[in-house]
Design an enzyme around this catalytic site. Structure first.
Site, PDB file in Angstrom:
ATOM      1  N   ASP A 389       2.561  -1.644   5.642  1.00  0.00           N
ATOM      2  CA  ASP A 389       3.594  -0.795   5.055  1.00  0.00           C
ATOM      3  C   ASP A 389       3.335   0.674   5.374  1.00  0.00           C
ATOM      4  OD1 ASP A 389       5.961  -1.321   3.828  1.00  0.00           O
ATOM      5  OD2 ASP A 389       5.236  -1.058   1.784  1.00  0.00           O
ATOM      6  N   ASP A 442       8.449  -6.416  -0.771  1.00  0.00           N
ATOM      7  CA  ASP A 442       7.844  -5.638  -1.853  1.00  0.00           C
ATOM      8  C   ASP A 442       7.913  -6.368  -3.191  1.00  0.00           C
ATOM      9  OD1 ASP A 442       7.315  -3.586  -0.064  1.00  0.00           O
ATOM     10  OD2 ASP A 442       9.287  -2.695  -0.358  1.00  0.00           O
TER      11      ASP A 442
END
Length: 541
Positions: A389, A442
């Site tokens: 990420d 997420d």
């Protein structure tokens, strides 16, 4: 059944590969404030590039609103419409405003064309002629950042300069030619917290909560069934996770690393091939996954009612699909119709509702089907995703000159408002509109660890306060909350949610497990010690 396991693995891979930064608001022209370290700054030429609303009034009647971008130089614009002055706008003569305009100006705004001289020269000429503002028409449909020239020093321009895209400038010219046109220039700020962010937080936390209880209930039922078979002396080996029969997919350490490697390759492919037709392919894949998720959740929910319980436990053998319940057959047409209707009308203003319903159903189904066997696998998976990420949101700017993940999340160059593998809610009180979004990854990735914690608590018969689920759930919620804080502090720039969620969730779980002395068992076995009825029976004999 085998087809369900294959679909589960496929949809999970797709969801993780499309793990995106969750909160990159989409507005026309990009973020409100652009911090640019490449364009030089010097006294009088050190503004941030801000988006500007250009509200037009034609013959005294409010008309079209355009969006431009402010210059590096000039004064700061008003942030509220009621404080912005309404000013008549006229076309410059000469149009490029590189020489002193022949227009007789008394505080009007001047519309000029880009080219033939610097932006500061145009603005200086307009200011000397008595203009109150200058609107510069770009020769492309994109916005361009207006900066000072490298050799310019002591810039002291006291009127605002705004760049307009080519189509907006052409529209304004047509209006001015036939009517009296006035404009209001202002740059409204986003609210510190939007209601959409609160609802998105509740959606993410609620989705993991539902998936956790469903998964823990299934695991407990499987454990009870195993105990019954062992007490009966059955030779049938039934695994608690039910990998073969119930369609559960367990992630191991190697697959956890491979997920991130494949995700990076897939993200690059999305970035390079992003176009209208590619979005269409993603929409089809999303609809297939959404149908499976909506169908699975609907059947499980309806089976709780006695009117549908019999249909849910009566099966029909079908080619390719194997044993399918009658309830599944009854629900499937409605799920397919829902996904098809969403795909057809996905560009309408309220289509986000259907996208969120399909997305939540898919996420819950994935978290129900896909398990991590122990905390070791969960740690490896989240650690790799943490680095992934950060790399694709921040580090990728050094190689690609833009954040790859943010570009893909928005669907730049595709002609649509982002890819469909996102939960999204329109920003309700934001003057710039747009959406607050969160990527499936997420929710799914930290959700795997949170779901694992509740399965462990229920199998270990731990109370709510003595278990790990409460702390894991609170840690995820706090991590997501901190992401919102960071998002707002960064003026709406997209943030990698896992940068904040992973340390909170994983750190809390590991710390509490260490303090309670359960870390070794959580790390390796992933399930509590349970007495074996079969061994006890042999002992007494």
């Amino acid at each position: 059944m085998d087809s369900r396991r294959f679909c589960a693995y496929l949809y999970t891979s797709m969801a993780i590969c499309l793990m995106l930064s969750w909160s990159s608001p989409q507005v026309l022209g990009g973020d409100i404030i652009h911090h640019d370290d490449v364009a030089p700054k010097r006294p009088g030429c050190d503004n941030n590039f801000v988006l500007v609303k250009v509200l037009t009034w034609v013959n005294g009647v409010e008309d079209i609103e355009y969006v431009g971008v402010g210059a590096r130089f000039g004064p700061t614009l008003e942030s509220k419409e009621k404080h912005a002055n309404m000013t008549k706008i006229i076309i410059a003569d000469p149009p490029d405003c590189c020489d002193m305009p022949t227009n007789k100006l008394k505080g009007e705004a001047l519309l000029v064309h880009r080219g033939n001289c610097s932006f500061t020269t145009k603005s200086s000429m307009a200011e000397r002629a008595g203009a109150s503002a200058v609107l510069i028409i770009n020769y492309q449909t994109e916005l361009f950042k207006m900066v000072c020239e490298a050799n310019e020093t002591g810039v002291n321009i006291k009127i605002p300069a705004v760049m307009l895209p080519q189509d907006a400038g052409a529209s304004l010219e047509n209006l001015i030619a036939n009517s009296t046109v006035s404009v209001q220039l202002y740059s409204p700020r986003r609210p510190l917290v939007d209601v959409a962010e609160v609802f998105l937080w509740l959606m993410a936390v609620g989705t993991i909560l539902c998936a956790s209880y469903w998964s823990a209930h299934s695991a407990r039922e499987a454990a009870i069934e195993q105990d019954k078979l062992l007490k009966d002396g059955s030779n049938n080996h039934v695994q608690i996770q039910g990998v073969g029969s119930s369609g559960i997919v367990e992630i191991n350490t190697i697959s956890a690393v491979l997920f991130v490697v494949i995700a990076s390759c897939f993200l690059i492919m999305l970035y390079k091939l992003m176009s209208y037709w590619f979005i269409e392919v993603l929409v089809v894949l999303f609809c297939i996954g959404g149908i499976e998720g909506l169908q699975t959740c609907s059947v499980a929910l309806l089976s709780c009612f006695r009117w549908f319980a019999r249909a849910g436990h009566s099966f029909l053998e079908l080619p390719l699909f194997g044993a399918v319940s009658y309830l599944t057959l009854a629900v499937s047409p409605f799920c397919i119709a829902f996904a098809v209707v969403w795909a057809i009308f996905r560009t309408v203003s309220f289509a986000w509702i259907g996208q969120d319903i399909l997305g939540i159903a898919l996420i819950i189904t994935v978290l129900q089907i896909v398990h991590i066997p122990n905390l070791k696998v969960g740690t490896v998976l989240l650690s790799c995703a943490f680095l992934y990420d950060i790399f694709w949101v921040f580090v990728s700017k050094w190689w690609f000159h833009e954040s790859v993940m943010i570009v893909v999340a928005r669907g730049d160059r595709s002609g649509e408002d982002g890819i469909p593998m996102l939960l999204k809610i329109p920003r309700m009180f934001d003057p710039w509109g747009g959406y607050s979004i969160i990527g499936f990854g997420d929710i799914i990735l930290p959700g795997l660890v949170v779901v694992f914690s509740l399965r462990y608590d229920w199998l270990a018969k731990k109370s709510f306060k003595e278990g790990y689920f409460l702390w894991a759930m609170v840690a995820y919620g706090l991590g997501l909350l901190i992401t919102y804080v960071a998002l707002n502090l960064m003026d709406g720039h997209g943030q990698p949610a896992l940068l904040y969620i992973v340390p909170f969730t994983l750190g809390t779980f590991l710390t509490i497990g260490k303090q309670r002395g359960d870390l070794k068992r959580l790390w390796t076995r992933g399930e509590p010690e349970r007495p074996c009825p079969h061994i006890q029976l042999q002992h007494f004999q």
